[in-house]
Enzyme design. Structure first.
Site, short mmCIF file in Angstrom:
data_model
loop_
_atom_site.label_atom_id
_atom_site.label_comp_id
_atom_site.label_asym_id
_atom_site.label_seq_id
_atom_site.Cartn_x
_atom_site.Cartn_y
_atom_site.Cartn_z
N ASP A 1 0.83 -1.06 -0.05
CA ASP A 1 -0.07 0.01 -0.06
C ASP A 1 0.80 1.45 0.06
O ASP A 1 2.24 1.18 0.06
CB ASP A 1 -1.04 -0.02 1.29
CG ASP A 1 -2.40 0.85 0.84
OD1 ASP A 1 -2.05 1.61 0.02
OD2 ASP A 1 -3.20 0.68 1.72
C1 BGC Z 1 -5.05 3.17 0.19
C2 BGC Z 1 -5.22 2.07 -1.04
C3 BGC Z 1 -5.21 2.77 -2.34
C4 BGC Z 1 -3.93 3.58 -2.20
C5 BGC Z 1 -3.57 4.08 -3.91
C6 BGC Z 1 -3.59 3.86 -0.11
O1 BGC Z 1 -3.98 5.00 0.69
O2 BGC Z 1 -4.93 2.36 1.42
O3 BGC Z 1 -6.59 1.34 -0.63
O4 BGC Z 1 -5.47 1.82 -3.18
O5 BGC Z 1 -3.65 4.40 -1.49
O6 BGC Z 1 -4.19 5.29 -3.66
#
Ligand code: BGC
Length: 740
Positions: free
Chosen positions: A264
């Site tokens: 993530d």
């Molecule tokens: C989130 C994810 C997301 C990623 C990209 C993160 O902060 O937890 O779910 O896909 O950002 O935007």
């Protein structure tokens, strides 16, 4: 490209180039207007070589932009390796569908598959290769803001939905035209942060993790998802992105996932903040060793991987394996032959927000609306709406944004508001509209906004006056209340799950009018609804309905469509009951049955049961469900039995009921929940029609992780219910007999 060519390619790449394939750069490196969905992490690398080597990027879309960035990338990258363009397409691209929690309420995986397919088409035409969906995290604590992105509290329903979405995005092959790769997230257990607090640690036993939280990700993996995202949280004291056991033993070896793992956003470097690694260098090593292939928008891989390999702290074969997985994915998507894949300006114009896409969005809204209350007077229900003067009142009536905070490409200008839709359905002369109050209380703080209005009190006084005047002239009031879209989603945990005070005040004031009140709740999470149910004659949960919200809602209000959705998550009396789910354990001192005395498991100020249970939802018609009949009172381990009910539509309109199969293993080597959903069927019946509906039971539905850690079923008595919510009536029983 054949595999042998990929091997040749990798052999010819420098270590820096290889590392580049494992680095995802924020879109802002390539495009100043790129969407930023996380904290920008500074790094000490040379920007130009970072860009030239980057294997993927996030937050850029639009065929023209993607094509020109990809073209330059192909020129700059020493081996002309194209980039992967990834994006958060969570519930639609430009055509925004009901938020995932609402989709869960439809109990209709096929609808979610279709929505994902349309989202894939629009995103692919705009140049996207990978979408960060489905979010298969199980959620039982609705203080957590991302409950909106989940399909609810149930293991079985979540698994069905995750699998359907993967199939919708990818079809048979993510490389096919207008398909994209799906990235299931957030592995693992991210939906269970302690106390519902975003980014906090997760405390689940291995048994609970395996039995309740892992199955939905597993279904996504079995459905062929190309990518898995490692979660921010720790599990068992170890951050997921550095958790070898989770990523290698469980995800790769047990679940058989052979695609790409992406962290993530910044989660690799965050292992330092967690206190798991001394610095980013150590974090980079820990993540690669644990099996994280791509570092999303972090600086750990970019700054340290090459050096770790050079110094022998990381075996170069480990680096090659990760790079190979990324190259294989690019190859599968056909990017070596056509680096632009489906990015096409003409197609974009033609299909985005097309009539067909909007129609599907409208259908999803209709199928996701849960009718929670519908009073009857003189033999007639309040809903569907009758003729007469209608006043639509509330902050969600006009010019409201009904997308969620994760509809990143949605545009409020595309949306059909309640007001707009009402004017299409009724004569203007029969309608009144009033905001009634502001959407939020003054000084509401959110992670991404702070609401402050100097004229707050006087503004609300005059809005309330207008609403009271409108109510006087109307026969029926339709109140459109709810959470602001930024109150759910990432970084939007709430300790209180109430409606804003100004909105409750509006409801109380209007209740004095004596008029019939129908309340629509727009929300990305269960809210406290006791007072709303008390003052309203009918209540509908409409979630965050997206682009076609107004139309879909009118279809249901007017009876053009009979509601059939069911709650995918319990609605508690208050947040003190959280976490809550219908599949509780009995305890040694259950509050029901013979142990109804003082020393039983429960609260002294609130029931154990939620205000409204999982699986609950009304229809404009009445269904009668007969007692269950079983094909046998016993079942052999490798055999099956059939459970059948007769369902009849006793009302005078056509409708659809969601029959739910629940089971309980009465005594087992590990205690079992009092009931668990094991199947559901949506049955449509004309007025007066009846049908026999059967569910086949096999050992799969009776299996669980036994006390010795093995998966299987055990002999003994099982209870079975087929009902229309988790608040079940009397069970039937059968015995499971093992051979020998
Ligand atoms: C989130 C994810 C997301 C990623 C990209 C993160 O902060 O937890 O779910 O896909 O950002 O935007």
């Amino acid at each position: 490209m054949i595999e042998a060519k990929l091997k040749e390619l990798i052999e010819d790449m420098s270590v820096e180039e290889k590392v580049g394939q494992l680095v995802m750069l924020e879109g802002s490196y390539f495009e100043k207007d790129a969407l930023v969905t996380g904290n920008i992490n500074e790094n000490n690398c040379d920007t130009e070589s970072l860009k030239a080597f980057a294997g993927s990027t996030i937050g850029i879309s639009g065929a023209e932009t993607v094509r020109s960035i990809q073209k330059k990338q192909m020129e700059d990258q020493p081996h002309h390796i194209p980039m992967l363009f990834m994006l958060d397409v969570i519930h639609g691209y430009r055509t925004v569908f009901t938020c995932p929690l609402g989709q869960g309420a439809s109990f209709d995986p096929e609808m979610s598959r279709k929505c994902a397919e349309i989202a894939a088409r629009e995103a692919a035409a705009s140049g996207i290769h990978i979408v960060f969906s489905p979010m298969a995290d199980l959620v039982r604590d609705s203080r957590w803001g991302r409950v909106m992105e989940s399909t609810g509290e149930d293991v079985y329903l979540n698994g069905r939905m995750a699998s359907a979405m993967v199939k919708g995005y990818q079809g048979d092959n993510a490389g096919d035209p207008l398909r994209v790769g799906a990235c299931v997230k957030h592995f693992a257990g991210y939906g269970a942060p302690v106390a519902g607090r975003e980014y906090y640690n997760v405390e689940l036993s291995e048994h609970t993790l395996r039995e309740y939280y892992l199955p939905a990700y597993q279904k996504a993996v079995e459905s062929g998802c190309e990518m898995v995202m490692s979660a921010f949280n720790t599990w068992n004291g170890i951050p997921c992105s550095g958790n070898r056991w989770l990523m290698k033993d469980v995800l790769r070896d047990e679940m058989g996932f052979d695609g790409v793992v992406i962290s993530d956003w910044g989660a690799v470097a965050e292992m330092t903040m967690h206190g798991f690694c001394r610095d980013n260098r150590e974090a980079a090593g820990a993540a690669l060793k644990a099996g994280v292939d791509i570092d999303m928008c972090g600086n750990a891989y970019a700054e340290h991987l090459a050096e770790l390999v050079a110094k022998g702290d990381i075996d170069s074969s480990l680096l090659d394996e990760a790079v190979m997985r990324v190259l294989r994915l690019k190859n599968k998507l056909g990017l070596f032959e056509n680096p632009y894949k489906d990015a096409d300006i003409r197609l974009e114009r033609e299909i985005i927000l097309s009539k067909e896409h909007r129609e599907l969005a409208r259908e999803m809204v209709r199928k996701s609306i849960v009718l929670l209350k519908n009073d009857k007077y003189d033999d007639e229900n309040v809903l569907p709406l009758k003729k007469g003067k209608l006043a639509f009142i509330g902050p969600y009536v006009d010019n409201a944004d009904m997308d969620s905070s994760w509809a990143v490409n949605g545009d409020v200008l595309d949306q059909i508001s309640i007001k707009k839709a009402a004017l299409e359905f009724w004569d203007k002369g029969d309608l009144l509209f009033a905001d009634g109050c502001t959407m939020l209380d003054n000084h509401t703080v959110g992670a991404r906004y702070y609401y402050e209005d100097e004229a707050f009190c006087s503004k609300n006084d005059s809005l309330l006056k207008q609403a009271v005047e409108a109510a006087k002239c109307a026969d029926t009031l339709v109140l459109c209340l709810g959470e602001h879209r930024a109150q759910s989603g990432e970084a939007s945990s709430r300790a209180r799950i109430k409606l804003p005070k100004v909105q409750l005040n509006l409801l109380r004031e209007l209740a004095r009018s004596g008029k019939t009140i129908i309340t629509l709740i727009f929300s990305g999470r269960p809210l406290e609804l006791e007072e709303i149910l008390k003052y309203s004659h009918a209540v509908m949960m409409v979630w965050l309905p997206g682009t076609e919200g107004g139309h879909g809602i009118m279809d249901v209000l007017t009876g053009k469509h009979n509601p059939s959705a069911k709650l995918p998550i319990s609605i508690p009396y208050n947040e003190g009951q959280l976490p809550i789910s219908y599949d509780q354990y009995s305890t040694g001192r259950p509050r029901t049955g013979i142990h109804t005395g003082e020393y039983t498991s429960g609260y002294i100020d609130v029931p154990n049961e939620p205000l409204l249970p999982f699986g609950y939802g009304l229809s404009y018609t009445d269904f009668n469900i007969s007692k269950v009949s079983l094909s046998s009172d016993h079942m052999l381990e490798d055999g099956t039995i059939t459970a059948t009910v007769r369902i009849s539509n006793q009302g005078d309109v056509e409708g659809t009921e969601t029959l739910q199969l629940y089971l309980q293993d009465v005594a087992a080597s590990r205690v079992r929940p009092i009931l668990q959903l094991k199947g559901f069927k949506k049955i449509s019946l004309k007025a007066g029609e009846e049908k026999l509906v059967s569910f086949c039971i096999s050992k799969e539905q009776l299996s669980f992780i036994r006390a010795d850690g093995s998966y299987g079923c055990e002999e003994g008595i099982f209870r079975l219910w087929i009902d229309n919510s988790s608040k079940v009536k009397e069970p039937v029983t059968f015995e499971l007999i093992k051979k020998g």
